[in-house]
Enzyme design. Structure first.
Site, PDB file in Angstrom:
ATOM      1  N   ALA A  44      15.786  -0.671  -3.073  1.00 16.18           N
ATOM      2  CA  ALA A  44      14.475  -1.341  -3.096  1.00 16.18           C
ATOM      3  C   ALA A  44      14.283  -2.156  -4.373  1.00 16.18           C
ATOM      4  CB  ALA A  44      13.367  -0.307  -2.946  1.00 16.18           C
ATOM      5  N   GLY A  87       0.867  -1.192   0.000  1.00 16.56           N
ATOM      6  CA  GLY A  87       0.000   0.000   0.000  1.00 16.56           C
ATOM      7  C   GLY A  87       0.890   1.223   0.000  1.00 16.56           C
ATOM      8  N   GLY A  90      17.247   8.283 -13.204  1.00 20.67           N
ATOM      9  CA  GLY A  90      17.272   9.119 -12.007  1.00 20.67           C
ATOM     10  C   GLY A  90      16.010   9.955 -11.871  1.00 20.67           C
ATOM     11  N   GLU A 106      -4.442   6.734  -3.056  1.00 20.79           N
ATOM     12  CA  GLU A 106      -5.150   5.446  -2.935  1.00 20.79           C
ATOM     13  C   GLU A 106      -6.228   5.483  -1.843  1.00 20.79           C
ATOM     14  OE1 GLU A 106      -2.213   2.009  -4.684  1.00 20.79           O
ATOM     15  OE2 GLU A 106      -2.051   2.423  -2.538  1.00 20.79           O
ATOM     16  N   ASP A 121       7.757   4.432  -3.828  1.00 22.52           N
ATOM     17  CA  ASP A 121       7.365   4.721  -2.437  1.00 22.52           C
ATOM     18  C   ASP A 121       8.603   4.924  -1.565  1.00 22.52           C
ATOM     19  OD1 ASP A 121       4.709   4.401  -3.164  1.00 22.52           O
ATOM     20  OD2 ASP A 121       4.725   2.260  -2.713  1.00 22.52           O
TER      21      ASP A 121
HETATM   22  O1  RIB Z   1       3.570   1.319  -4.975  1.00 23.03           O
HETATM   23  C1  RIB Z   1       3.497  -0.050  -4.724  1.00 23.03           C
HETATM   24  C2  RIB Z   1       2.215  -0.364  -4.004  1.00 23.03           C
HETATM   25  O2  RIB Z   1       1.132  -0.092  -4.860  1.00 23.03           O
HETATM   26  C3  RIB Z   1       2.052  -1.803  -3.605  1.00 23.03           C
HETATM   27  O3  RIB Z   1       2.573  -2.102  -2.342  1.00 23.03           O
HETATM   28  C4  RIB Z   1       0.557  -2.035  -3.733  1.00 23.03           C
HETATM   29  O4  RIB Z   1      -0.064  -2.324  -2.518  1.00 23.03           O
HETATM   30  C5  RIB Z   1       0.006  -0.763  -4.367  1.00 23.03           C
HETATM   31  O5  RIB Z   1      -0.586   0.067  -3.450  1.00 23.03           O
END
Ligand code: RIB
Length: 293
Positions: free
Chosen positions: A270, A37, A213, A132, A240
């Site tokens: 990551a 998420g 980049g 989201e 993220d």
């Molecule tokens: O950005 C990656 C994320 O997008 C995942 O962890 C998935 O849950 C979605 O929200």
């Protein structure tokens, strides 16, 4: 202190030879279940980078919620999680052998986060948001933060039409190249697209460019931040990680170029591991890459 408000999902991740096209069935490998998420991921990335962080989000009353809470707690994130009557959000992720991914999200509990759950923001310097959770809630949070002098970072992902009032309340906008193109309509060239977005509110805008980049427009200045060359295993959660590490470094008082450099290192690390939260680096790992070790 950083508040990240947004989604938390349970990710079901399967490795496949290639991402299926519509109508195609592809046999994958054993699936991995992991906490994800965009909101929870950015909170974890910021906490592992050393920042004091709290996460505001909604989870179901199910065992997936416990797995997500454990991942947040173990990373040092303070929990402000609501229990919803909807199931915990779920993401179905296919990762190809080239490290690309395709993600389908069933938002569940994430849709039930409400404006009233924000509360006073006196304890925070930064509010980090994504898209989201319901858009009207994102807008309310951003406007409340702006009114209380809290710096707002918006990762405008996944891309969707944004109200002018929302963009006007954002200080730092982070998007990827596809998202920037969608938001800036017909503008041509990255620099023009960044300027177009800046005219709508955020004074600092970063577009992440994968292996190229990132490019940032801050005030009148353009900053190019190179990527770190790494063997790519899975890019899920790399964006993220970039946002979380960027917020963490800015919160501790780093300059924007330094924060972007560390965010780039965090995102690179990551990419070398599977999953979103399981792939996110510690501060020591980021510093080692930055120092060339
Ligand atoms: O950005 C990656 C994320 O997008 C995942 O962890 C998935 O849950 C979605 O929200």
């Amino acid at each position: 202190m950083i508040l990240v408000a947004g989604s938390a999902n349970i990710d079901f991740i399967t490795r496949v030879a290639h991402i299926p096209v519509p109508g195609e069935t592809v046999l994958g490998q054993t699936y991995l279940t992991a906490a994800g998420g965009k909101g929870a991921n950015q909170a974890v990335a910021a906490a592992r980078a050393g920042a004091p962080v709290e996460f505001l989000g909604a989870l179901g009353a199910d065992h997936f919620a416990e797995l997500i809470r454990d991942s947040l707690r173990l990373s040092g994130v303070g929990l402000r999680t609501m229990v919803s009557d909807q199931p915990t959000g779920a993401a179905f992720i296919s990762v190809s052998d080239q490290g690309e991914n395709a993600i389908t999200v069933s938002p569940g509990a994430n849709t039930t986060l409400q404006a009233k759950q924000l509360g006073a923001l006196g304890a925070y310097r930064y509010l980090v948001l994504q898209l989201e959770i319901p858009l009207e809630v994102v807008q309310y949070y951003a406007q409340s933060a702006k009114a209380q002098g809290v710096t707002v970072i918006l990762n405008a992902s996944p891309a969707q039409p944004l109200a002018p009032e929302l963009l006007a309340a954002v200080d730092i906008l982070v998007v990827n190249q596809g998202e920037l193109a969608q938001y800036s309509g017909k503008s041509e060239g990255l620099e023009q697209q960044l300027r177009q977005m800046q005219a709508r509110g955020p004074q600092t805008i970063t577009v992440t460019l994968g292996a190229q980049g990132s490019l940032t427009l801050s005030g009148h200045e353009y900053l190019e931040t190179p990527a770190f060359a790494v063997p790519v295993v899975d890019t899920t959660g790399a964006g993220d990680t970039f946002v979380g590490v960027l917020a963490a470094l800015l919160d501790e008082g780093a300059s924007l170029p330094e924060a972007l450099h560390h965010a780039s290192a965090g995102a690179a690390i990551a990419c070398t591991r599977v999953g979103a939260q399981p792939s996110m680096p510690t501060r020591a790992e980021i510093e080692a890459l930055v120092a060339g070790r």
